[in-house]
Design a protein around this motif. Structure first.
Motif, PDB file in Angstrom:
ATOM      1  N   ARG A   1      -5.280   9.525   5.537  1.00 25.75           N
ATOM      2  CA  ARG A   1      -5.022  10.966   5.572  1.00 25.75           C
ATOM      3  C   ARG A   1      -5.125  11.570   6.966  1.00 25.75           C
ATOM      4  O   ARG A   1      -4.375  12.489   7.306  1.00 25.75           O
ATOM      5  CB  ARG A   1      -5.980  11.685   4.622  1.00 25.75           C
ATOM      6  CG  ARG A   1      -5.688  13.156   4.429  1.00 25.75           C
ATOM      7  CD  ARG A   1      -6.710  13.769   3.486  1.00 25.75           C
ATOM      8  NE  ARG A   1      -6.750  13.082   2.229  1.00 25.75           N
ATOM      9  CZ  ARG A   1      -5.935  13.311   1.218  1.00 25.75           C
ATOM     10  NH1 ARG A   1      -4.981  14.206   1.339  1.00 25.75           N
ATOM     11  NH2 ARG A   1      -6.080  12.644   0.075  1.00 25.75           N
ATOM     12  N   ASN A   2      -6.048  11.041   7.787  1.00 25.06           N
ATOM     13  CA  ASN A   2      -6.211  11.662   9.105  1.00 25.06           C
ATOM     14  C   ASN A   2      -5.248  11.106  10.151  1.00 25.06           C
ATOM     15  O   ASN A   2      -5.267  11.553  11.310  1.00 25.06           O
ATOM     16  CB  ASN A   2      -7.660  11.496   9.583  1.00 25.06           C
ATOM     17  CG  ASN A   2      -8.028  10.037   9.757  1.00 25.06           C
ATOM     18  OD1 ASN A   2      -7.381   9.170   9.198  1.00 25.06           O
ATOM     19  ND2 ASN A   2      -9.083   9.768  10.518  1.00 25.06           N
TER      20      ASN A   2
ATOM     21  N   TYR B   1       1.535  14.421   0.076  1.00 24.06           N
ATOM     22  CA  TYR B   1       0.421  13.736  -0.563  1.00 24.06           C
ATOM     23  C   TYR B   1       0.157  12.470   0.250  1.00 24.06           C
ATOM     24  O   TYR B   1       1.100  11.767   0.617  1.00 24.06           O
ATOM     25  CB  TYR B   1       0.778  13.342  -1.998  1.00 24.06           C
ATOM     26  CG  TYR B   1       1.337  14.462  -2.832  1.00 24.06           C
ATOM     27  CD1 TYR B   1       2.678  14.851  -2.715  1.00 24.06           C
ATOM     28  CD2 TYR B   1       0.530  15.148  -3.740  1.00 24.06           C
ATOM     29  CE1 TYR B   1       3.193  15.882  -3.472  1.00 24.06           C
ATOM     30  CE2 TYR B   1       1.045  16.184  -4.506  1.00 24.06           C
ATOM     31  CZ  TYR B   1       2.372  16.535  -4.361  1.00 24.06           C
ATOM     32  OH  TYR B   1       2.883  17.571  -5.125  1.00 24.06           O
ATOM     33  N   TYR B   2      -1.124  12.196   0.506  1.00 23.85           N
ATOM     34  CA  TYR B   2      -1.452  11.034   1.327  1.00 23.85           C
ATOM     35  C   TYR B   2      -2.574  10.228   0.691  1.00 23.85           C
ATOM     36  O   TYR B   2      -3.462  10.777   0.041  1.00 23.85           O
ATOM     37  CB  TYR B   2      -1.890  11.475   2.727  1.00 23.85           C
ATOM     38  CG  TYR B   2      -0.852  12.289   3.467  1.00 23.85           C
ATOM     39  CD1 TYR B   2      -1.115  13.599   3.857  1.00 23.85           C
ATOM     40  CD2 TYR B   2       0.385  11.740   3.778  1.00 23.85           C
ATOM     41  CE1 TYR B   2      -0.167  14.347   4.524  1.00 23.85           C
ATOM     42  CE2 TYR B   2       1.345  12.487   4.450  1.00 23.85           C
ATOM     43  CZ  TYR B   2       1.063  13.789   4.816  1.00 23.85           C
ATOM     44  OH  TYR B   2       2.019  14.528   5.481  1.00 23.85           O
ATOM     45  N   THR B   3      -2.529   8.931   0.932  1.00 24.08           N
ATOM     46  CA  THR B   3      -3.632   8.101   0.482  1.00 24.08           C
ATOM     47  C   THR B   3      -4.856   8.422   1.338  1.00 24.08           C
ATOM     48  O   THR B   3      -4.733   8.644   2.554  1.00 24.08           O
ATOM     49  CB  THR B   3      -3.262   6.603   0.578  1.00 24.08           C
ATOM     50  OG1 THR B   3      -4.238   5.838  -0.111  1.00 24.08           O
ATOM     51  CG2 THR B   3      -3.179   6.119   2.017  1.00 24.08           C
ATOM     52  N   PRO B   4      -6.029   8.504   0.738  1.00 16.85           N
ATOM     53  CA  PRO B   4      -7.215   8.965   1.468  1.00 16.85           C
ATOM     54  C   PRO B   4      -7.530   8.175   2.735  1.00 16.85           C
ATOM     55  O   PRO B   4      -7.935   8.755   3.746  1.00 16.85           O
ATOM     56  CB  PRO B   4      -8.335   8.831   0.430  1.00 16.85           C
ATOM     57  CG  PRO B   4      -7.641   8.995  -0.879  1.00 16.85           C
ATOM     58  CD  PRO B   4      -6.313   8.347  -0.705  1.00 16.85           C
ATOM     59  N   SER B   5      -7.317   6.890   2.699  1.00 22.49           N
ATOM     60  CA  SER B   5      -7.697   6.068   3.851  1.00 22.49           C
ATOM     61  C   SER B   5      -6.840   6.333   5.081  1.00 22.49           C
ATOM     62  O   SER B   5      -7.231   5.992   6.200  1.00 22.49           O
ATOM     63  CB  SER B   5      -7.618   4.585   3.478  1.00 22.49           C
ATOM     64  OG  SER B   5      -6.285   4.227   3.151  1.00 22.49           O
TER      65      SER B   5
ATOM     66  N   GLN C   1       0.839  -1.182   0.000  1.00 24.48           N
ATOM     67  CA  GLN C   1       0.000   0.000   0.000  1.00 24.48           C
ATOM     68  C   GLN C   1       0.877   1.236   0.000  1.00 24.48           C
ATOM     69  O   GLN C   1       1.743   1.381   0.857  1.00 24.48           O
ATOM     70  CB  GLN C   1      -0.903   0.023   1.235  1.00 24.48           C
ATOM     71  CG  GLN C   1      -1.768   1.270   1.340  1.00 24.48           C
ATOM     72  CD  GLN C   1      -2.494   1.399   2.668  1.00 24.48           C
ATOM     73  OE1 GLN C   1      -2.011   0.936   3.708  1.00 24.48           O
ATOM     74  NE2 GLN C   1      -3.653   2.032   2.648  1.00 24.48           N
TER      75      GLN C   1
ATOM     76  N   GLY D   1       1.934   7.559   1.281  1.00 24.56           N
ATOM     77  CA  GLY D   1       2.031   8.984   1.042  1.00 24.56           C
ATOM     78  C   GLY D   1       3.413   9.338   0.543  1.00 24.56           C
ATOM     79  O   GLY D   1       4.299   8.476   0.453  1.00 24.56           O
TER      80      GLY D   1
END
Length: 120
Positions: A65-66, A59-63, A47, A50
């Motif tokens: 991001r937080n 830049y980060y993968t959405p899942s 996976q 980022g």
């Protein structure tokens, strides 16, 4: 270019994971290159987590991001990863890589990886 990941092999649930990627043979501020973090949980596909670009933009993968943060220390030529609130699902091998693409699990250069286990 050589990349070497380092960090704690064992992290307790709910803690923050911090990893460092030490870069040699190249500068982390070089134009057109993105420095990324990739992980592979046991039995699962890699996976992309980022990346940080030459300007410092991240830049980060959405899942993730937080929970994920990537930064750099230009004086040490380091890239760092922080992942908060870890769970056993964050267990896996973590790699850093360099590529001209922002998001790839097959960067031109990557480290050997570091095993991270999340357990109490």
């Amino acid at each position: 270019v050589q990349l070497q990941e380092s960090g704690p092999g064992l992290v307790k649930p709910s803690q923050t994971l911090s990893l460092t990627c030490t870069v040699s043979g190249g500068t982390i501020t070089a134009d057109s290159y993105y420095w990324s973090w990739i992980r592979q949980p046991p039995g699962k596909e890699e996976q992309w987590m980022g990346a940080i670009g030459p300007s410092g933009k991240t830049y980060y993968t959405p899942s993730l991001r937080n929970r994920v943060s990537i930064s750099r220390d230009m004086s040490k030529n380091h890239i760092t990863l922080q992942l908060t609130a870890v769970t056993p699902e964050d267990t896996g091998v973590y790699f850093c890589g360099r590529d001209r693409a922002v998001a790839t699990t097959a960067p031109d250069y990557r480290g050997q990886g570091t095993q991270v286990t999340v357990a109490s």
